[in-house]
Design a protein around this motif. Sequence first.
Motif, mmCIF file in Angstrom:
data_model
loop_
_atom_site.group_PDB
_atom_site.id
_atom_site.type_symbol
_atom_site.label_atom_id
_atom_site.label_comp_id
_atom_site.label_asym_id
_atom_site.label_seq_id
_atom_site.Cartn_x
_atom_site.Cartn_y
_atom_site.Cartn_z
ATOM 1 N N ASP A 160 0.835 -1.199 0.000
ATOM 2 C CA ASP A 160 0.000 0.000 0.000
ATOM 3 C C ASP A 160 0.871 1.251 0.000
ATOM 4 N N GLU A 161 1.877 1.269 0.864
ATOM 5 C CA GLU A 161 2.761 2.429 0.951
ATOM 6 C C GLU A 161 3.604 2.590 -0.314
ATOM 7 N N GLY A 177 2.504 1.939 -3.262
ATOM 8 C CA GLY A 177 1.629 2.279 -4.381
ATOM 9 C C GLY A 177 1.432 1.147 -5.375
ATOM 10 N N ASP A 178 1.626 -0.084 -4.933
ATOM 11 C CA ASP A 178 1.489 -1.249 -5.803
ATOM 12 C C ASP A 178 0.034 -1.711 -5.769
ATOM 13 N N ALA A 179 -0.781 -1.150 -6.647
ATOM 14 C CA ALA A 179 -2.222 -1.408 -6.623
ATOM 15 C C ALA A 179 -2.547 -2.873 -6.875
ATOM 16 N N HIS A 215 -10.589 -0.841 -2.063
ATOM 17 C CA HIS A 215 -9.693 -1.026 -3.208
ATOM 18 C C HIS A 215 -10.513 -1.221 -4.480
ATOM 19 N N ARG A 248 -6.694 5.861 -2.241
ATOM 20 C CA ARG A 248 -5.438 5.175 -2.521
ATOM 21 C C ARG A 248 -5.626 4.274 -3.739
ATOM 22 N N HIS A 249 -4.675 4.338 -4.672
ATOM 23 C CA HIS A 249 -4.671 3.462 -5.861
ATOM 24 C C HIS A 249 -5.855 3.745 -6.788
ATOM 25 N N GLN A 250 -6.364 4.969 -6.760
ATOM 26 C CA GLN A 250 -7.558 5.288 -7.529
ATOM 27 C C GLN A 250 -7.288 5.395 -9.023
#
Length: 304
Positions: A16-17, A19-21, A48, A138-140
């Motif tokens: 998550d930190e 940025g690995d969606a 997610h 996050r990861h949008q």
Amino acid sequence: MTREPGEVAREWQVADEAGDAERVGQLGRELTELLPDSFGAWFEAAMHSKARCEWAEAAERNRRAMALFSDQERQEFEGANPAAWNLGIAATALADWETARWAWAEYGIGTIEPGQGPIDQDFGLTPIRVNPDRPSLRHQVVPGYGDTEVVWCWRRSPAHAVISSVPLPESGHRFRDVVLHDGEPKGEREFGGRQLAVFDELARLQDSGMPTWQAQVVGAETEDVHLLADLAGPAGLGVDNWSGIRVMCSDCSHGSPDAHDHAPAPTDAAMLGLAGSEAELRTCLDTWTAQRPHLTVSELTFLW
């Protein structure tokens, strides 16, 4: 070999930190399998899915999270089930109106009745940022139809609205497009002496296909433009004074519009954005100028 939930959760946090969606999605799914009765596991997995615009999966996961909402979570979220809100958004994206109506009621919105038809209630005028320049999740997967613009909309449910202003062509949006929006305020705009929250677009649900035009008018005051809007409204046409558009920095757009000076440049001519068929717009403009002979209107120009 089955892994410990703590190990998976730590890997999820690292991904998550970073940025690995894709990895976050895989680990989130693994956590729901290891912790099938955990509200937190299902809610995070559903967030997610929402960020990735995977609406069917988001609906399924939020429904599962809703069923696991305990008294402890209810206290943490001050009584409101956030999974119900996100289910309402996902169901709206899927046009599953029966589920959307149920989810909004479960969240605590008492004005929406059960049923299967589309929700089309008057939730007031609201500003929505299309093509947001900052992800709110996050990861949008952020809508990328064109340039960022805050447009005024008729809000028809807690999660969708119809564009009431005439967006600039660069935004890739049109008058009367239907957009899905999030519920977290991202800035504010003033209307009628009140400060209204800006919401971010999550997706476009319907392209109106309505043509966008422009016309330059010399001698028009605010009252004149208001009259044109009054004439255009009943005919289903769009009118917007593009000369009054304020091009703001991102910080002002997401916060207070008056933090910096972003006043439009003064001009003697008003540039109007118009939407509708050419014949109907010409008739409307002719009626307008007949009532306002001091106005000089340039040629109506088709934009897209």
